[in-house]
Design a protein around this motif. Structure first.
Motif, mmCIF file in Angstrom:
data_model
loop_
_atom_site.group_PDB
_atom_site.id
_atom_site.type_symbol
_atom_site.label_atom_id
_atom_site.label_comp_id
_atom_site.label_asym_id
_atom_site.label_seq_id
_atom_site.Cartn_x
_atom_site.Cartn_y
_atom_site.Cartn_z
ATOM 1 N N ASP A 259 9.748 23.482 50.986
ATOM 2 C CA ASP A 259 8.459 23.733 51.645
ATOM 3 C C ASP A 259 8.243 25.222 51.855
ATOM 4 O O ASP A 259 9.175 26.010 51.737
ATOM 5 C CB ASP A 259 8.442 23.080 53.036
ATOM 6 C CG ASP A 259 8.650 21.581 52.945
ATOM 7 O OD1 ASP A 259 8.154 20.995 51.956
ATOM 8 O OD2 ASP A 259 9.323 21.024 53.833
ATOM 9 N N ASP A 266 -2.103 27.261 43.234
ATOM 10 C CA ASP A 266 -1.996 26.297 42.140
ATOM 11 C C ASP A 266 -0.909 26.727 41.152
ATOM 12 O O ASP A 266 -0.699 27.921 40.926
ATOM 13 C CB ASP A 266 -3.343 26.201 41.414
ATOM 14 C CG ASP A 266 -3.360 25.039 40.441
ATOM 15 O OD1 ASP A 266 -3.659 23.920 40.885
ATOM 16 O OD2 ASP A 266 -3.035 25.245 39.256
ATOM 17 N N THR A 289 0.850 23.862 44.543
ATOM 18 C CA THR A 289 0.238 22.552 44.303
ATOM 19 C C THR A 289 -0.117 22.412 42.826
ATOM 20 O O THR A 289 -0.268 23.406 42.104
ATOM 21 C CB THR A 289 -1.076 22.376 45.104
ATOM 22 O OG1 THR A 289 -1.901 23.504 44.844
ATOM 23 C CG2 THR A 289 -0.838 22.237 46.578
ATOM 24 N N SER A 290 -0.221 21.163 42.404
ATOM 25 C CA SER A 290 -0.746 20.870 41.076
ATOM 26 C C SER A 290 -1.700 19.704 41.250
ATOM 27 O O SER A 290 -1.326 18.680 41.843
ATOM 28 C CB SER A 290 0.386 20.493 40.129
ATOM 29 O OG SER A 290 -0.156 20.145 38.884
ATOM 30 N N GLU A 291 -2.927 19.864 40.775
ATOM 31 C CA GLU A 291 -3.975 18.857 40.969
ATOM 32 C C GLU A 291 -4.037 18.417 42.432
ATOM 33 O O GLU A 291 -4.131 17.229 42.745
ATOM 34 C CB GLU A 291 -3.764 17.674 40.033
ATOM 35 C CG GLU A 291 -3.983 18.083 38.589
ATOM 36 C CD GLU A 291 -3.709 16.992 37.589
ATOM 37 O OE1 GLU A 291 -3.245 15.907 37.981
ATOM 38 O OE2 GLU A 291 -3.977 17.243 36.405
ATOM 39 N N GLY A 292 -3.913 19.401 43.331
ATOM 40 C CA GLY A 292 -4.076 19.138 44.756
ATOM 41 C C GLY A 292 -2.843 18.598 45.458
ATOM 42 O O GLY A 292 -2.846 18.413 46.668
ATOM 43 N N ARG A 293 -1.773 18.333 44.708
ATOM 44 C CA ARG A 293 -0.557 17.762 45.302
ATOM 45 C C ARG A 293 0.518 18.833 45.451
ATOM 46 O O ARG A 293 0.733 19.636 44.535
ATOM 47 C CB ARG A 293 -0.021 16.663 44.375
ATOM 48 C CG ARG A 293 0.289 15.364 45.046
ATOM 49 C CD ARG A 293 0.485 14.236 44.024
ATOM 50 N NE ARG A 293 0.994 14.681 42.732
ATOM 51 C CZ ARG A 293 2.286 14.857 42.436
ATOM 52 N NH1 ARG A 293 3.225 14.634 43.319
ATOM 53 N NH2 ARG A 293 2.645 15.251 41.233
ATOM 54 N N LEU A 294 1.215 18.840 46.586
ATOM 55 C CA LEU A 294 2.305 19.818 46.783
ATOM 56 C C LEU A 294 3.460 19.475 45.848
ATOM 57 O O LEU A 294 3.922 18.332 45.807
ATOM 58 C CB LEU A 294 2.796 19.752 48.239
ATOM 59 C CG LEU A 294 2.025 20.610 49.244
ATOM 60 C CD1 LEU A 294 2.519 20.316 50.659
ATOM 61 C CD2 LEU A 294 2.161 22.101 48.929
ATOM 62 N N ILE A 295 3.925 20.470 45.094
ATOM 63 C CA ILE A 295 5.035 20.172 44.162
ATOM 64 C C ILE A 295 6.248 21.079 44.367
ATOM 65 O O ILE A 295 7.239 20.944 43.670
ATOM 66 C CB ILE A 295 4.574 20.234 42.686
ATOM 67 C CG1 ILE A 295 3.958 21.600 42.372
ATOM 68 C CG2 ILE A 295 3.605 19.118 42.359
ATOM 69 C CD1 ILE A 295 3.735 21.816 40.884
#
Ligand SMILES: Nc1ncnc2c1ncn2[C@@H]1O[C@H](COP(=O)(O)OP(=O)(O)OP(=O)(O)O)[C@@H](O)[C@H]1O
Length: 317
Positions: A259, A266, A289-295
């Motif tokens: 985190d 992005d 993030t990728s496509e709005g998701r935390l990665i």
């Protein structure tokens, strides 16, 4: 494939494009870079015959472009320019639908395509389809301009300084969008820019122009390692090499699990922008993030390590 052979364009005593030959493979992004007046726009506009050559030829998939009917040429080659060129009295949806309408697509197909493109460019169709161009920000107008150029799924897209008027952060996002679109559709892209960093970030190969002549046509890595002429070297030295190396690579390369605090960036953002964000916000790590998701996250120290030339060369192998 676009084959440009001994191409010249003369205006009176001025040779705007002087004996340029180069071949662009399908699915490539070729950035034409050079100083003002070096012939970049003239060279590009001869591809879709907005400018006629004085001599030499251009073949598109083996056909001389002078033998291709104007309408077919327009359908097969999207064209996006700085300032977007949107029709001010047409809605966003109508703007994007321009070429499909000319091609007499049926209404359902046009609507589906408009909505698809708006979604790809992160513009919610329900909100943006009916808006007028003046109700959009500069960055949104720019995206609609590119969406319009792509509407009929042209195999070739010509772009003349499309991101020139955008501020650096939006510009970075617009460049990432273009790379994403290019991956998705396999479009062959020719983009004119006076910005070597943009050429480095976007180009699979870069054509460096000076006074109408092609100085070098090579990959970004080859150009950095072996500039062909003093002019190319000068153009390269006009910016900071470490930052240039960072602008070539995406955040996605240096993701680690974990985190981080604050606003995410992005995964398609350049390392250069990520470093700028670290410095600007005083953070050692950024969430990704990728496509709005935390990665995951990226570390400032890793970005700085990647800026060293040795590591860049390692990454190319
Ligand atoms: N229609 C024209 N009539 C006369 N000269 C022209 C015409 N179009 C371009 N030129 C000249 O040809 C040269 C190359 O112009 P071109 O627009 O291709 O350069 P460029 O590299 O795209 O420059 P910029 O980055 O400033 O747009 C310039 O000297 C320009 O003044």
């Amino acid at each position: 494939m676009i084959e440009i052979t001994h191409l010249c364009r003369v205006y009176g005593s001025l040779v705007a494009v002087n004996d340029v030959s180069l071949t662009i493979a399908d699915g490539e992004i070729v950035a034409i870079v050079g100083t003002s007046g070096s012939g970049k726009t003239t060279l590009m506009r001869m591809i879709n015959r907005l400018v006629e050559p004085s001599s030499g030829s251009i073949k598109i998939d083996g056909r001389d472009n002078r033998e291709i009917p104007a309408e077919e040429l327009r359908r097969g080659i999207g064209y996006a320019i700085q300032g977007h060129g949107l029709f001010p009295h047409k809605t966003v949806g109508e703007n994007i639908a321009t070429v499909p309408k000319l091609l007499k697509w049926d209404a359902n197909r046009i609507k589906a395509r408009v909505d698809e493109l708006l979604k790809i460019f992160n513009l919610d169709p329900a909100i943006f389809r009916e808006r007028m161009p003046h109700e959009l920000s500069g960055g949104q107008q720019q995206r609609v301009g590119v969406a319009r150029a792509l509407a009929a799924e042209p195999p070739i897209l010509l772009m003349d300084e499309p991101f020139g008027a955008l501020d650096p952060i939006i510009r970075d996002k617009a460049q990432a969008d273009l790379l994403e679109i290019q991956r998705r559709y396999g479009t062959t892209v020719v983009i004119v820019t006076h910005d070597m960093d943009e050429a480095m970030r976007l180009g699979t190969r870069i054509a460096v122009m000076d006074k109408g002549q092609l100085q070098q046509f090579a990959t970004p890595a080859e150009i950095i390692a072996h500039p062909a002429t003093p002019f190319v070297r000068e153009l390269l030295e006009s910016g900071d090499r470490a930052l240039r190396l960072l602008s070539l690579r995406d955040v996605a390369e240096l993701i680690e699990p974990g985190d981080a605090e604050g606003n995410p960036i992005d995964a398609a953002t350049s390392l250069r922008s990520a470093l700028a964000e670290c410095l600007w916000s005083g953070r050692e790590t950024l969430p990704i993030t990728s496509e709005g998701r935390l990665i995951g996250r990226i570390r400032r120290s890793e970005i700085e390590r990647a800026a060293r030339f040795d590591n860049f060369e390692g990454a190319q192998r």
